[in-house]
Design an enzyme around this catalytic site. Structure first.
Site, PDB file in Angstrom:
ATOM      1  CG  ASP A 121      -2.111   0.080   6.317  1.00 48.42           C
ATOM      2  OD1 ASP A 121      -2.015   1.284   6.610  1.00 48.42           O
ATOM      3  OD2 ASP A 121      -1.141  -0.700   6.387  1.00 48.42           O
TER       4      ASP A 121
ATOM      5  CE  LYS B 153       0.885   0.764   4.497  1.00 46.30           C
ATOM      6  NZ  LYS B 153       1.365   1.982   5.180  1.00 46.30           N
TER       7      LYS B 153
END
Length: 357
Positions: free
Chosen positions: A240, A187
């Site tokens: 996240d 991410k």
């Protein structure tokens, strides 16, 4: 109970602080820099990386690694670039009593996950990983946040769930170590691009689309490594990703924004207070690993070209927009979608069958 936290960056200092302040634990916070250790101990504040947050008196700050390893539970927050060297220093000090929680969100330069590095020094069932939507400054300030603790051994995951959980920091357990770690690492690559979109002023539509396609890219790579699709859709994945791509405190998002505004890559560390943006090193590791495995990762590829070869960011974004148009849910994602639909249908049928009986 005494807990060791290895590396006193913003995340390590945050975990040490909440464990002591909110969890009532005795904590040893280790940093490799003796001067830094003395500064934190003297001021009860990490002025370099987490200014404005008081470090409790029950946190012992030291540069003595052997002293830190006197604790039974060890939490590692070192940047991924330094984990292998740290592991080699820690390995002779590890005993059968130790359990280790890796809170590093990055990949080794050869693409290996952090738990794979630690499993070379400690039995895998004694290792867990921590990842989720965890902006350190918010957590240090006492704001609520969830997280995920994953281990191949459920008892180890539950142990660290109990250890790090506080009234405002809520851990969930998971056995999908692969998925939790890969989501936490990849991410950061997407966050670099999300920050670049902010820096170029492309707007919320563009950012939403980019982040969504980034999630698909994370899923695609994760599935090839055996990750559970539900992990990608959960706190360690989607959760996240949202936090890192939108928070003003996100280092990786900030780096992307600075690059888009013309700040040279070499000047970035000073602009973010000397801290590490994991997305920079993770991009190269993931790009090379994806090429070896034959996984299509256009966002990672373009980010690598920007960081490693100096490709203009606007050109990279244009190339992403000009890719061949296809179906939104295709390839491995389509197969996972079909599997989930089949599973859901079976569950409904089972529920209906019990109701009839």
């Amino acid at each position: 109970m005494t807990v060791a936290v290895l590396q006193a960056g913003s995340w390590g200092t945050t975990l040490a602080t909440i464990l002591a302040r909110d969890g009532g634990k005795d904590v040893i916070l280790w940093t490799r820099d003796d001067l830094h250790a003395r500064e934190i101990a003297a001021h009860r504040e990490n002025r370099r990386y987490l200014p404005g947050i008081r470090v409790p008196d029950s946190v012992t700050v030291t540069a003595d690694l052997e002293r830190a390893m006197s604790a039974d539970d060890v939490i590692v927050t070192a940047p991924s670039l330094g984990v292998r060297a740290l592991r080699d220093r820690v390995a002779p000090l590890l005993g059968t009593r130790h359990r280790l929680l890796s809170a590093t969100k990055g990949l080794n330069e050869d693409g290996r996950r952090m738990s794979q590095l630690w499993a070379e020094a400690l039995a895998p069932d004694r290792v867990a990983v921590l990842s989720g939507p965890n902006i350190s400054r918010e957590i240090a300030a006492g704001l609520p946040a969830p997280t995920v603790v994953a281990s191949v051994e459920p008892a180890t995951a539950r142990h660290f769930q109990e250890l790090v959980g506080t009234r405002m920091f809520r851990p969930y357990t998971n056995v999908d170590v692969v998925g939790v770690e890969l989501c936490g690492a990849l991410k950061n690559i997407v966050a670099l691009g999300a920050g670049a979109i902010d820096g170029m002023g492309y707007g919320e539509n563009a950012k939403a689309g980019f982040v969504t396609r980034g999630l698909a890219e994370i899923a695609r790579y994760g599935f090839t490594e055996g990750a559970n699709p539900l992990t990608v859709a959960g706190l360690a994945g989607f959760g996240d990703l949202v936090a890192t791509c939108t928070s003003k405190h996100s280092r990786n998002r900030t780096v992307g924004e600075l690059l888009a505004r013309g700040v040279p890559l070499a000047a970035i560390p000073e602009r973010i207070g000397g801290q590490i943006a994991e997305g920079i090193t993770t991009t190269r590791a993931t790009y090379l690993a994806a090429k070896r495995k034959g996984v299509t990762m256009p966002i990672t590829e373009q980010t690598h070209l920007v960081l490693a070869e100096g490709k203009p960011i606007r050109e990279a974004m244009r190339d992403l927009m000009e890719r061949e148009r296809g179906e939104e849910v295709a390839g491995p994602l389509a197969e996972i979608s079909r599997l989930l639909q089949t599973f859901a249908a079976a569950q409904r049928e089972e529920t209906a069958s019990r109701a009839r009986d």
